[in-house]
Motif scaffolding. Structure first.
Motif: not given
Length: 368
Positions: A19-20, A26-27, A39-41, A73-75
């Protein structure tokens, strides 16, 4: 109109690193412990399309604006997520909101990066996550089915229609099959009803095999297993080395990126292939608007009509649609632009029933 892909997988498979790299930020934390991404980015990225630059060069466009996809991006999910393990219910709720699922599978060995199952096995990992998603859908559907049956008996038309797709979906889940496996057996109207239920396993899936740097060009035995699984499910698998993609993403110049990739025997970033594959998996088309101010790519679903495409630009365009002046991409290139296409008889006047073709160059006429 927004389209998004949720990035899922077990913890420590390279999701957040991917995702980064996708968003060049680098969220999302890429720490070596489960649930660091609580939390989803969300990030939006341009869809690579060499056609856009060629159109802009012919038209002398001042700006180039690509169409975009959103990535969430989901944990990391873990075994038992459907019962709430590892904050699973919270993560599952986020997955329900996406249009497609990108499933990242670990295909590399690294003693410094722990694996929640204790060993590296991408097929087992895929089945673990898929099982949790099916269990979550099963729980949701059983509750909704009971309510729908009561309403249907009372004459509620919507519930009666939903029952027609709920029952085969429930049967599939009880048989250990994701809901998407029954979609090909349904007509278009029933498919829309089923997709409207927002079941996680009804969504299209794309597999990403995350390998070590040494295997980035050709993959390895583990990624080969993921490719075979993807073929058996009539979907796609993209092989990437997330660590490499993260390095490429921070290089500033295109030349530096080409040299870096060339040294690794790679023709393009794996991210470009993921973006294109996600775009394809969602069943999307690209159309263009081209002029001196900007050359811009837009996104519609396959099967969209010209007014629907116009509505992507502005709702007024769809509401007051008159016609679409249309040039196929190849004709625009060969004729060196709109004037040449018009002179050659390649500029068409299309009406409300016209189905958008990938690469169409449009100029919409409307009146509000």
């Amino acid at each position: 109109m927004g389209f998004n892909c949720g990035i899922v997988g077990l913890p420590n498979v390279g999701k957040s690193t991917l995702f980064n790299a996708l968003t060049a930020t680098a969220a999302a934390q890429a720490a070596n412990y489960p649930f660091c991404t609580i939390e989803p980015n969300v990030g939006r990225v341009g869809v690579p399309d060499e056609r856009l630059g060629k159109l802009a060069a012919i038209a002398g466009s001042a700006k180039i604006i690509p169409t975009q996809l959103e990535f969430v991006d989901i944990a990391g999910l873990v075994r038992g997520a459907a019962r709430g393990e590892g904050l699973g219910n919270q993560f599952l709720a986020h997955i329900r909101e996406v249009d497609a699922v990108i499933h990242v599978l670990r295909c590399f060995e690294d003693g410094d990066i722990t694996h929640v199952e204790g060993s590296v096995d991408p097929i087992r990992d895929a089945e673990t996550v898929e099982t949790e998603l099916m269990l979550a859908d099963l729980d949701s559907l059983e509750k909704r089915l009971s309510n729908a049956e009561k309403k249907a008996k009372g004459g509620d038309k919507e519930s009666q229609e939903q029952l027609v797709v709920m029952q085969p979906a429930l049967a599939a889940l009880q048989a250990g099959k994701p809901v998407r496996t029954i979609l090909p057996t349904l007509d278009d109207e029933k498919q829309k009803l089923l997709l409207g239920l927002q079941l996680v396993t009804s969504k299209p899936v794309l597999y990403v095999a995350n390998v070590a740097e040494a295997n980035a060009a050709k993959g390895n035995d583990l990624s080969a297993k993921v490719q075979a699984k993807a073929r058996s499910e009539n979907t796609e698998c993209v092989i990437i080395a997330a660590a490499i993609e993260a390095e490429v993403a921070v290089l500033e110049s295109a030349e530096d990126k080409r040299e870096f990739l060339s040294a690794l025997e790679l023709e393009e970033p794996g991210l470009d292939r993921i973006i294109r594959a996600g775009y394809k998996r969602l069943g999307l088309l690209t159309f263009f608007t081209v002029g001196p101010k900007e050359a811009r790519a837009w996104t519609v679903r396959r099967g969209a009509t010209a007014p629907e495409a116009a509505g992507v630009i502005h709702t007024d365009f769809e509401r007051g649609f008159i016609r679409a002046e249309t040039i196929a991409y190849d004709d625009y290139i060969v004729c060196r632009g709109e004037t040449g296409a018009r002179d050659a008889g390649k500029l068409r006047q299309e009406g409300k029933d016209y189905l958008v073709q990938d690469g169409d160059v449009f100029h919409f006429k409307f009146n509000v």
